[in-house]
Design a protein around this motif. Sequence first.
Motif, PDB file in Angstrom:
ATOM      1  N   SER A   1       1.043  -2.469   0.357  1.00  0.00           N
ATOM      2  CA  SER A   1       0.916  -1.442  -0.501  1.00  0.00           C
ATOM      3  C   SER A   1       1.403  -0.289  -0.225  1.00  0.00           C
ATOM      4  CB  SER A   1      -0.613  -1.474  -0.921  1.00  0.00           C
ATOM      5  OG  SER A   1      -1.238  -2.526  -1.388  1.00  0.00           O
ATOM      6  N   ASP A   2       1.914   0.536  -1.316  1.00  0.00           N
ATOM      7  CA  ASP A   2       2.359   1.841  -0.772  1.00  0.00           C
ATOM      8  C   ASP A   2       1.387   2.634  -1.072  1.00  0.00           C
ATOM      9  OD1 ASP A   2       3.381   4.327  -1.030  1.00  0.00           O
ATOM     10  OD2 ASP A   2       5.309   3.891  -1.947  1.00  0.00           O
ATOM     11  N   VAL A   3       0.593   3.213  -0.012  1.00  0.00           N
ATOM     12  CA  VAL A   3      -0.622   3.989  -0.040  1.00  0.00           C
ATOM     13  C   VAL A   3      -0.423   5.400  -0.893  1.00  0.00           C
ATOM     14  CG1 VAL A   3      -1.437   2.986   2.132  1.00  0.00           C
ATOM     15  CG2 VAL A   3      -0.175   5.144   2.289  1.00  0.00           C
ATOM     16  N   ARG A   4       0.702   5.600  -0.711  1.00  0.00           N
ATOM     17  CA  ARG A   4       1.121   6.949  -1.802  1.00  0.00           C
ATOM     18  C   ARG A   4       0.835   6.734  -3.162  1.00  0.00           C
ATOM     19  NH1 ARG A   4       6.755   7.792   0.613  1.00  0.00           N
ATOM     20  NH2 ARG A   4       6.709   5.564  -0.103  1.00  0.00           N
ATOM     21  N   LYS A   5       1.119   5.475  -3.715  1.00  0.00           N
ATOM     22  CA  LYS A   5       1.082   5.168  -5.192  1.00  0.00           C
ATOM     23  C   LYS A   5      -0.282   4.466  -5.516  1.00  0.00           C
ATOM     24  CE  LYS A   5       6.034   5.233  -5.081  1.00  0.00           C
ATOM     25  NZ  LYS A   5       7.417   4.404  -5.079  1.00  0.00           N
ATOM     26  N   VAL A   6      -0.899   3.730  -4.874  1.00  0.00           N
ATOM     27  CA  VAL A   6      -2.126   2.861  -4.962  1.00  0.00           C
ATOM     28  C   VAL A   6      -3.312   3.306  -4.651  1.00  0.00           C
ATOM     29  CG1 VAL A   6      -2.749   0.571  -4.557  1.00  0.00           C
ATOM     30  CG2 VAL A   6      -0.130   0.930  -4.738  1.00  0.00           C
ATOM     31  N   ALA A   7      -4.253   3.250  -5.443  1.00  0.00           N
ATOM     32  CA  ALA A   7      -5.761   3.878  -4.974  1.00  0.00           C
ATOM     33  C   ALA A   7      -6.117   3.017  -4.095  1.00  0.00           C
ATOM     34  CB  ALA A   7      -6.662   3.576  -6.306  1.00  0.00           C
ATOM     35  N   PRO A   8      -7.047   3.517  -2.951  1.00  0.00           N
ATOM     36  CA  PRO A   8      -7.367   2.969  -1.739  1.00  0.00           C
ATOM     37  C   PRO A   8      -7.992   1.512  -2.157  1.00  0.00           C
ATOM     38  CG  PRO A   8      -7.743   5.156  -1.774  1.00  0.00           C
ATOM     39  CD  PRO A   8      -7.346   4.969  -2.946  1.00  0.00           C
ATOM     40  N   ASP A   9      -8.936   1.494  -3.177  1.00  0.00           N
ATOM     41  CA  ASP A   9      -9.749   0.409  -3.351  1.00  0.00           C
ATOM     42  C   ASP A   9      -8.568  -0.981  -3.748  1.00  0.00           C
ATOM     43  OD1 ASP A   9      -9.007   1.371  -5.792  1.00  0.00           O
ATOM     44  OD2 ASP A   9     -10.882   0.681  -6.841  1.00  0.00           O
ATOM     45  N   ARG A  10      -7.553  -0.549  -3.947  1.00  0.00           N
ATOM     46  CA  ARG A  10      -6.543  -1.845  -4.234  1.00  0.00           C
ATOM     47  C   ARG A  10      -5.464  -1.932  -3.159  1.00  0.00           C
ATOM     48  NH1 ARG A  10      -3.938   0.098  -9.058  1.00  0.00           N
ATOM     49  NH2 ARG A  10      -2.906  -1.908  -9.096  1.00  0.00           N
TER      50      ARG A  10
END
Length: 210
Positions: free
Chosen positions: A189-198
């Motif tokens: 996942s791109d942590v800049r664009k996706v919520a942490p729980d996902r």
Amino acid sequence: MTFDFKKEYKELYMPKNRPEIVTVPKANYIAVRGTGDPNEEGGAYQQAIGILYAVAYTLKMSHKTDYKIKGFFEYVVPPLEGFWWQEHVDGVDYTNKSAFHWISVIRLPDFVSEEDVAWAVETATKKKKLDCTPVEFLTVDEGLCVQILHTGSFDDEPATVAWMDDYLQKNGYVNDFSQSRLHHEIYLSDVRKVAPDRWKTVIRHPIKMG
């Protein structure tokens, strides 16, 4: 058709959300080594990722330059990965991020040689005005491992790791950490664009028969 590691090697990049045993073949990477908290704004880890991607995309776009890589075919840059450890800790202590040692890596297609990486480091340093010299060519032979797809924050990993450990115990295996066999994460996942729980992260540990 552009080659995509995640699609071609699903068993390594798209595992199930439950523990499973896998034998990981030897692979080549570009790598940057460092220490410290990966969440530090502008810190060593974030700088390492920047230069890794600079070199990765220089290699990917090399066919548009005068430099020709033997056997080249077009490919998708694989996801960012990381090997992690702490001194005198078995596994990982997530509460003490400043004590992390890490090797950030991006996998290379087999046709990319150490010489090609040296060219890309020099070219990216010049073109992007960014010191890419910490980037090295690294070969890793992980062998027998347990892995799982973790969904959620990195801070929630201990519960997933405990599940992996329980699975090993029930199936006659034990963890086999050493200086060359490390806690391994693959960031899907791109942590800049996706919520942490996902966030989706492959967690992989070296193992051996108990």
